[in-house]
Write a protein that holds these residues in place. Structure first.
Motif, PDB file in Angstrom:
ATOM      1  N   GLN A   1      97.299  57.063  31.733  1.00 58.57           N
ATOM      2  CA  GLN A   1      96.748  57.365  32.771  1.00 58.57           C
ATOM      3  C   GLN A   1      97.339  56.956  34.204  1.00 58.57           C
ATOM      4  OE1 GLN A   1      94.534  59.637  31.391  1.00 58.57           O
ATOM      5  NE2 GLN A   1      92.757  58.992  33.105  1.00 58.57           N
TER       6      GLN A   1
ATOM      7  N   PRO B   1      76.526  50.661  22.502  1.00 60.31           N
ATOM      8  CA  PRO B   1      78.296  50.918  22.535  1.00 60.31           C
ATOM      9  C   PRO B   1      79.096  49.818  23.319  1.00 60.31           C
ATOM     10  CG  PRO B   1      76.597  52.030  24.049  1.00 60.31           C
ATOM     11  CD  PRO B   1      75.814  51.142  23.645  1.00 60.31           C
TER      12      PRO B   1
ATOM     13  N   PHE C   1      81.028  46.238  29.906  1.00 61.72           N
ATOM     14  CA  PHE C   1      80.634  45.971  31.183  1.00 61.72           C
ATOM     15  C   PHE C   1      79.881  44.750  31.261  1.00 61.72           C
ATOM     16  CE2 PHE C   1      80.004  50.800  32.192  1.00 61.72           C
ATOM     17  CZ  PHE C   1      81.091  50.672  33.137  1.00 61.72           C
TER      18      PHE C   1
ATOM     19  N   ALA D   1      74.238  52.462  34.894  1.00 59.65           N
ATOM     20  CA  ALA D   1      75.180  51.037  34.773  1.00 59.65           C
ATOM     21  C   ALA D   1      76.362  51.440  35.685  1.00 59.65           C
ATOM     22  CB  ALA D   1      75.508  50.785  33.420  1.00 59.65           C
TER      23      ALA D   1
ATOM     24  N   LYS E   1      91.562  51.474  17.555  1.00 58.98           N
ATOM     25  CA  LYS E   1      91.173  52.554  18.519  1.00 58.98           C
ATOM     26  C   LYS E   1      90.455  52.201  19.884  1.00 58.98           C
ATOM     27  CE  LYS E   1      89.916  55.202  15.054  1.00 58.98           C
ATOM     28  NZ  LYS E   1      89.195  56.415  14.502  1.00 58.98           N
TER      29      LYS E   1
ATOM     30  N   LEU F   1      88.553  58.183  23.374  1.00 61.45           N
ATOM     31  CA  LEU F   1      88.806  58.198  24.714  1.00 61.45           C
ATOM     32  C   LEU F   1      90.030  58.823  25.119  1.00 61.45           C
ATOM     33  CD1 LEU F   1      87.753  57.112  27.442  1.00 61.45           C
ATOM     34  CD2 LEU F   1      89.096  55.029  27.242  1.00 61.45           C
ATOM     35  N   LEU F   2      90.973  59.027  24.364  1.00 61.95           N
ATOM     36  CA  LEU F   2      92.296  59.503  24.645  1.00 61.95           C
ATOM     37  C   LEU F   2      91.876  61.082  24.609  1.00 61.95           C
ATOM     38  CD1 LEU F   2      95.921  58.395  23.449  1.00 61.95           C
ATOM     39  CD2 LEU F   2      95.187  60.886  23.544  1.00 61.95           C
TER      40      LEU F   2
ATOM     41  N   SER G   1      78.873  57.224  25.592  1.00 64.13           N
ATOM     42  CA  SER G   1      79.010  56.714  26.626  1.00 64.13           C
ATOM     43  C   SER G   1      80.259  56.718  27.435  1.00 64.13           C
ATOM     44  CB  SER G   1      78.264  55.083  26.445  1.00 64.13           C
ATOM     45  OG  SER G   1      79.169  54.532  25.422  1.00 64.13           O
ATOM     46  N   LEU G   2      81.189  57.130  26.699  1.00 66.26           N
ATOM     47  CA  LEU G   2      82.517  57.221  27.103  1.00 66.26           C
ATOM     48  C   LEU G   2      82.555  58.527  28.393  1.00 66.26           C
ATOM     49  CD1 LEU G   2      84.780  57.001  24.190  1.00 66.26           C
ATOM     50  CD2 LEU G   2      84.101  55.210  25.518  1.00 66.26           C
TER      51      LEU G   2
ATOM     52  N   ASN H   1      76.870  56.731  15.958  1.00 70.85           N
ATOM     53  CA  ASN H   1      78.176  56.521  16.593  1.00 70.85           C
ATOM     54  C   ASN H   1      78.391  57.539  17.828  1.00 70.85           C
ATOM     55  OD1 ASN H   1      78.815  54.411  15.414  1.00 70.85           O
ATOM     56  ND2 ASN H   1      80.117  55.348  13.895  1.00 70.85           N
TER      57      ASN H   1
ATOM     58  N   TYR I   1      86.064  64.862  17.080  1.00 68.67           N
ATOM     59  CA  TYR I   1      86.157  63.246  16.632  1.00 68.67           C
ATOM     60  C   TYR I   1      85.065  63.033  15.368  1.00 68.67           C
ATOM     61  CZ  TYR I   1      86.827  58.063  16.694  1.00 68.67           C
ATOM     62  OH  TYR I   1      87.176  56.947  16.464  1.00 68.67           O
TER      63      TYR I   1
ATOM     64  N   PHE J   1      90.059  62.311  27.325  1.00 64.31           N
ATOM     65  CA  PHE J   1      91.030  62.558  28.573  1.00 64.31           C
ATOM     66  C   PHE J   1      92.019  63.660  28.253  1.00 64.31           C
ATOM     67  CE2 PHE J   1      91.093  57.671  29.763  1.00 64.31           C
ATOM     68  CZ  PHE J   1      90.244  57.896  30.728  1.00 64.31           C
ATOM     69  N   PHE J   2      92.374  63.752  27.265  1.00 64.05           N
ATOM     70  CA  PHE J   2      93.156  65.146  26.991  1.00 64.05           C
ATOM     71  C   PHE J   2      92.366  66.318  27.216  1.00 64.05           C
ATOM     72  CE2 PHE J   2      94.550  68.462  24.276  1.00 64.05           C
ATOM     73  CZ  PHE J   2      96.049  68.420  24.269  1.00 64.05           C
TER      74      PHE J   2
ATOM     75  N   TYR K   1      99.875  62.532  27.207  1.00 66.07           N
ATOM     76  CA  TYR K   1      98.830  62.162  25.877  1.00 66.07           C
ATOM     77  C   TYR K   1      99.220  62.325  24.599  1.00 66.07           C
ATOM     78  CZ  TYR K   1      95.400  62.283  29.719  1.00 66.07           C
ATOM     79  OH  TYR K   1      94.753  61.860  30.858  1.00 66.07           O
TER      80      TYR K   1
ATOM     81  N   LEU L   1      96.703  53.327  26.767  1.00 64.63           N
ATOM     82  CA  LEU L   1      95.986  54.678  27.268  1.00 64.63           C
ATOM     83  C   LEU L   1      96.199  54.258  28.997  1.00 64.63           C
ATOM     84  CD1 LEU L   1      94.501  57.220  26.889  1.00 64.63           C
ATOM     85  CD2 LEU L   1      92.459  55.849  26.335  1.00 64.63           C
TER      86      LEU L   1
ATOM     87  N   ILE M   1      88.498  51.202  30.836  1.00 62.27           N
ATOM     88  CA  ILE M   1      87.316  51.581  31.801  1.00 62.27           C
ATOM     89  C   ILE M   1      86.886  50.244  32.643  1.00 62.27           C
ATOM     90  CG2 ILE M   1      84.877  51.888  31.580  1.00 62.27           C
ATOM     91  CD1 ILE M   1      85.306  53.835  29.182  1.00 62.27           C
TER      92      ILE M   1
ATOM     93  N   LYS N   1      76.283  56.884  20.673  1.00 62.36           N
ATOM     94  CA  LYS N   1      76.758  55.648  21.316  1.00 62.36           C
ATOM     95  C   LYS N   1      77.989  56.163  22.122  1.00 62.36           C
ATOM     96  CE  LYS N   1      76.409  52.507  17.996  1.00 62.36           C
ATOM     97  NZ  LYS N   1      76.985  51.317  17.327  1.00 62.36           N
TER      98      LYS N   1
ATOM     99  N   PRO O   1      92.544  57.562  19.049  1.00 61.71           N
ATOM    100  CA  PRO O   1      91.125  57.001  19.930  1.00 61.71           C
ATOM    101  C   PRO O   1      90.447  58.140  20.659  1.00 61.71           C
ATOM    102  CG  PRO O   1      93.112  55.546  20.541  1.00 61.71           C
ATOM    103  CD  PRO O   1      93.645  56.808  19.838  1.00 61.71           C
TER     104      PRO O   1
ATOM    105  N   ILE P   1      81.215  50.056  25.113  1.00 59.19           N
ATOM    106  CA  ILE P   1      81.425  50.133  26.775  1.00 59.19           C
ATOM    107  C   ILE P   1      80.369  49.108  27.397  1.00 59.19           C
ATOM    108  CG2 ILE P   1      80.605  51.444  28.791  1.00 59.19           C
ATOM    109  CD1 ILE P   1      82.483  53.331  27.958  1.00 59.19           C
TER     110      ILE P   1
ATOM    111  N   THR Q   1      81.351  57.951  30.889  1.00 64.06           N
ATOM    112  CA  THR Q   1      81.584  57.322  32.311  1.00 64.06           C
ATOM    113  C   THR Q   1      83.099  57.399  32.600  1.00 64.06           C
ATOM    114  OG1 THR Q   1      81.458  55.287  33.505  1.00 64.06           O
ATOM    115  CG2 THR Q   1      81.918  55.241  31.162  1.00 64.06           C
ATOM    116  N   ALA Q   2      84.262  57.644  31.684  1.00 61.65           N
ATOM    117  CA  ALA Q   2      85.483  57.508  32.077  1.00 61.65           C
ATOM    118  C   ALA Q   2      85.943  58.934  32.569  1.00 61.65           C
ATOM    119  CB  ALA Q   2      86.344  57.481  30.628  1.00 61.65           C
TER     120      ALA Q   2
ATOM    121  N   VAL R   1      75.156  55.663  31.324  1.00 65.55           N
ATOM    122  CA  VAL R   1      76.196  54.410  31.551  1.00 65.55           C
ATOM    123  C   VAL R   1      76.686  54.723  32.664  1.00 65.55           C
ATOM    124  CG1 VAL R   1      78.132  53.357  31.082  1.00 65.55           C
ATOM    125  CG2 VAL R   1      76.481  53.588  29.225  1.00 65.55           C
TER     126      VAL R   1
ATOM    127  N   SER S   1      91.317  50.807  23.201  1.00 68.15           N
ATOM    128  CA  SER S   1      91.476  51.732  24.278  1.00 68.15           C
ATOM    129  C   SER S   1      90.435  51.569  25.505  1.00 68.15           C
ATOM    130  CB  SER S   1      91.718  53.178  23.983  1.00 68.15           C
ATOM    131  OG  SER S   1      90.634  53.531  23.176  1.00 68.15           O
ATOM    132  N   LEU S   2      89.252  51.408  25.134  1.00 67.39           N
ATOM    133  CA  LEU S   2      87.993  51.439  26.037  1.00 67.39           C
ATOM    134  C   LEU S   2      88.116  50.230  27.116  1.00 67.39           C
ATOM    135  CD1 LEU S   2      84.858  52.000  23.903  1.00 67.39           C
ATOM    136  CD2 LEU S   2      86.768  53.229  24.700  1.00 67.39           C
TER     137      LEU S   2
END
Lengths: 391, 367
Positions: free
Chosen positions: B320, B207, B213, A347, B302, A135-136, A332-333, A326, A269, A139-140, B336, B316, B309, A329, A133, B209, A335-336, A343, B305-306
């Motif tokens: 964390q 998206p 939200f 948002a 995949k 997001l992973l 927007s991750l 993609n 990615y 984070f990594f 990870y 995931l 948030i 879009k 993913p 996310i 935000t994590a 976002v 995993s969002l």
């Protein structure tokens, strides 16, 4: 079916009437749903004392943002917050798209290479990063790579110009002097020159059959002309190199860790997907086409330019565009990990402070929807132009 | 006098440089000077990367122990993963109740396996059970509160278990909705068509996310004040709506690939619209788009995993949380790597499975 028979069927079996009933039911359902939602929302918002106006856009936001492309301070308005977030989203997306395209192209070609090792390595890259993913990966790069980089005083040093530490990546920044405008003008003139050169070369080829190496001519014009002007104007460009002063670096260009991690993850990615698209596009051009072009006596470069690439691009460009979409879009991750994209600051922080959930989420979705729909519109136009015309 | 060879000369063996290991190396690694250069550079990079990694991950690593005191050397600390393993799998599901989750998965695995037998009696009913009855039973089994089972609120569900639940429930909800939307988009009825188009384009254009939200912030506003929607259910609604739009586009591709003659033949037989779709068109369309559906499902897997948030503890999210545990600070890479490996196994397995299905259902539609 003749008229006589049609009138003989009972009305509830009539296709047209059935169609209208189905559509009326859909309208009733959609209208009912929206009325239900709108009514509840109004009641709930009144109960919580949220007003549904855009007036909060003019209010002072009162929080700071770690990266903004336009002047911003904590006394700026929410309208400004929206702009800062939007620009940051577009910024990371555009740079990500450029990097992902280059990396994807290289890896896609490498996967087709006759070099066994290189092809296998490219395959392993694709299979690894496509199946984890995003997001992973973000984070990594953020928590496991950027944050374990050394402190500013012990940063990795690449030739005294590039520095990597846990506060970000520091690069030299070009500082144009006043006379630099001449180089910019030369560049614009060169672009105009290339357009003229293309037309002239095409006309000449149609009239005399003599081809002209437009690519190399244009390349020389675009690089050469600004370069000559650059030297004539006395090299009006300085460099601001980052230097360690006290505990931190001064000068240069800095990419904050949030930006770097997000950009790395998005690039890798998306590049994995683009590589597969490039590969399938190149493979989709049948070998017979190359052979036919060769047997006409075209030199290798022209075979690629006139026969293979136009056919491969027809396959490659639509899916690559949706990968670009993609990527935009997926930014927007951000935000994590706290990169201040739309976002994250709008948002996220702005919504939490004002409570204007409906308006803010609506605007955010609207922005992404506008980007997506405009890109699909452009793609449809492009598809109309390049698609195979059959019978 | 004529110097003419009367019988065939026996074939000479190929030159030694063209066969065996040497030949393979020359063909695949050193065919041209730049290929040799690529090979040497790649080999050097692999040499710089792989031995240190193996050294760190296996040779210098620590596997046994219960606390971070067991990790002394410079290698990886897999003790951390071992200590946290139940949480990676079950989240904060009470240890005494984890057998329920095990039963749930022990039931679904043979069910899915049965469905993949090429010919098996009653497959249709097993399929209906798996897709529509099993999720309800599993929900009551996992949440309890009935038949003397302890109640476990969904807030305690987590880890790989939650990831699998989100993915499975997401696809079960999104598939039928996506098929309906695809039919709606291809329909001749203008209102039906425009509603489907707007629905699909809106969800595909934003998206995930923002959809999450929306479901977590706006859904409570959309509902009457006394209706409390579970956080997990909100995430599921968001995922299902979002994914159904993608499924719809995949299925539409399949519908477009069906030759017009098939529709006409169905009409000529006098089949009604539902029957011609269910018996003639859909089976062919779905068969064509199986790879596309699998790809969508991998994306869904995949994308689950969002939910991190909006504060759900999926695989995931648990990773964390584990990394922020004061007792185990500083093992981000191990955490990870482990979570990434689990995701990778599932996604890679699914993509191979998609290839397998593509071949099995290959009935000559590909030319």
């Amino acid at each position: 079916m003749s008229n006589h028979q049609a009138s003989a069927t009972p009305w509830w079996l009539n296709q047209r009437i059935r169609g209208w009933i189905a559509q009326l039911l859909v309208i009733a359902f959609v209208a009912g749903f929206f009325t239900f939602v709108a009514y509840n929302t109004q009641v709930n918002m009144q109960a919580r004392g949220i007003s549904n106006s855009l007036s909060f856009f003019g209010q002072e936001a009162g929080f700071s943002v770690i990266q903004s492309l336009i002047p911003y301070s904590s006394s700026s308005t929410y309208g400004r917050v929206f702009l800062v977030g939007l620009l940051n989203t577009l910024f990371v997306s555009v740079i990500g798209i450029i990097f992902a395209s280059l990396l994807g192209l290289v890896i896609g070609i490498a996967r087709l290479s006759s070099n066994w090792l290189l092809a296998r390595l490219a395959g392993a890259f694709i299979e690894t990063f496509r199946n984890i993913p995003l997001l992973l990966q973000i984070f990594f790069f953020y928590f496991a790579v950027m944050q374990v980089l050394p402190t500013a005083r012990q940063s990795f040093d690449l030739g005294g110009l590039f520095f990597f530490n846990n506060r970000g990546v520091y690069l030299p920044r070009p500082v144009p002097e006043p006379a630099f405008w001449a180089v910019v003008i030369a560049f614009v003139v060169a672009i105009g020159g290339v357009i003229w050169l293309r037309r002239w070369a095409r006309r000449r080829q149609e009239e005399t059959g003599q081809p002209f190496p437009v690519f190399w001519g244009g390349f020389g014009l675009i690089i050469g002309l600004p370069l000559i002007v650059f030297f004539l104007a006395g090299m009006p460009l300085g460099w601001s190199v980052p230097q360690l002063r006290g505990f931190n670096f001064q000068g240069g260009l800095v990419a904050i860790p949030e930006f770097t991690a997000l950009l790395l993850a998005l690039t890798i990615y998306t590049a994995a997907s683009i590589a597969e698209i490039v590969r399938s596009g190149i493979l989709s051009v049948s070998h017979g086409q190359t052979e036919a072009a060769r047997s006409l006596g075209l030199p290798n470069q022209r075979v690629l330019q006139l026969v293979v690439l136009p056919q491969a691009l027809r396959v490659i460009i639509p899916p690559v565009t949706s990968q670009y979409l993609n990527l935009t879009k997926n930014s927007s991750l951000a935000t994590a990990i706290g990169y201040p994209d739309l976002v994250s600051v709008f948002a996220g922080t702005a919504l939490n402070q004002t409570g204007q959930a409906v308006v803010i989420i609506g605007i955010t979705m609207g922005v992404y929807l506008t980007i997506s729909l405009s890109i699909s519109l452009l793609m449809n136009v492009y598809n109309q132009r390049v698609r195979l015309v059959e019978r | 006098m004529a110097y003419v060879l009367k019988d065939n000369h026996p074939d000479l063996p190929p030159p030694r440089s063209e066969v065996g290991v040497v030949g393979w190396l020359r063909r695949n690694l050193f065919s041209t000077w730049y290929n040799s250069l690529f090979t040497l550079v790649t080999l050097y990079l692999l040499y710089r990367a792989i031995p240190p990694f193996i050294d760190w991950a296996l040779i210098q690593a620590h596997f046994s122990g219960t606390s971070r005191a067991s990790c002394t050397g410079g290698g990886a600390c897999w003790v951390f993963i071992g200590d946290r393993l139940p949480q990676f799998f079950y989240g904060f599901y009470p240890a005494a109740e984890q057998w329920r989750v095990n039963i749930g998965f022990a039931v679904i695995v043979p069910l899915l396996a049965y469905l993949h037998l090429p010919r098996a009696p009653g497959k249709l009913w097993v399929g209906v059970f798996t897709l529509f009855v099993y999720p309800i039973l599993a929900f009551f089994l996992f949440s309890g509160g009935l038949f003397g089972l302890t109640y476990v609120p969904t807030t305690q569900w987590g880890g790989l278990m939650l990831t699998l639940i989100l993915a499975f429930a997401g696809i079960v909800a999104a598939l039928p909705l996506g098929v309906l939307l695809a039919l709606g988009r291809r329909s001749k009825l203008p209102i039906l068509r425009s509603v489907s188009v707007v629905f699909i384009e809106v969800w595909r254009g934003v998206p995930l996310i923002t959809v999450l939200f929306m479901s977590s912030v706006l859904l409570p506003l959309f509902m009457p004040a006394h209706v409390e929607v579970d956080k997990l259910l909100r995430a599921l609604i968001a995922i299902a709506l979002f994914q159904s739009a993608y499924i719809a586009e995949v299925v539409r591709g399949g519908l477009q690939a069906i030759p017009k003659g098939q529709f006409e033949a169905a009409d000529a037989l006098g089949l009604s619209y539902p029957k011609s779709m269910a018996l003639i068109v859909m089976p062919q369309a779905l068969k064509i788009v199986i790879p596309g559906i699998i790809v969508t499902f991998i994306e869904l897997f995949k994308d689950t995993s969002l939910v991190v948030i909006i504060g759900l503890m999926d695989l995931l999210g648990i990773t964390q949380a584990a990394l922020n545990d004061p007792k185990w600070l500083g093992f981000a890479i191990e955490g990870y790597l482990f979570a990434g490996l689990i995701y990778w196994i599932f996604c890679f397995g699914l993509s191979r499975y998609g290839l397998f299905l593509e071949n099995r259902f290959h009935t000559g539609h590909r030319r």
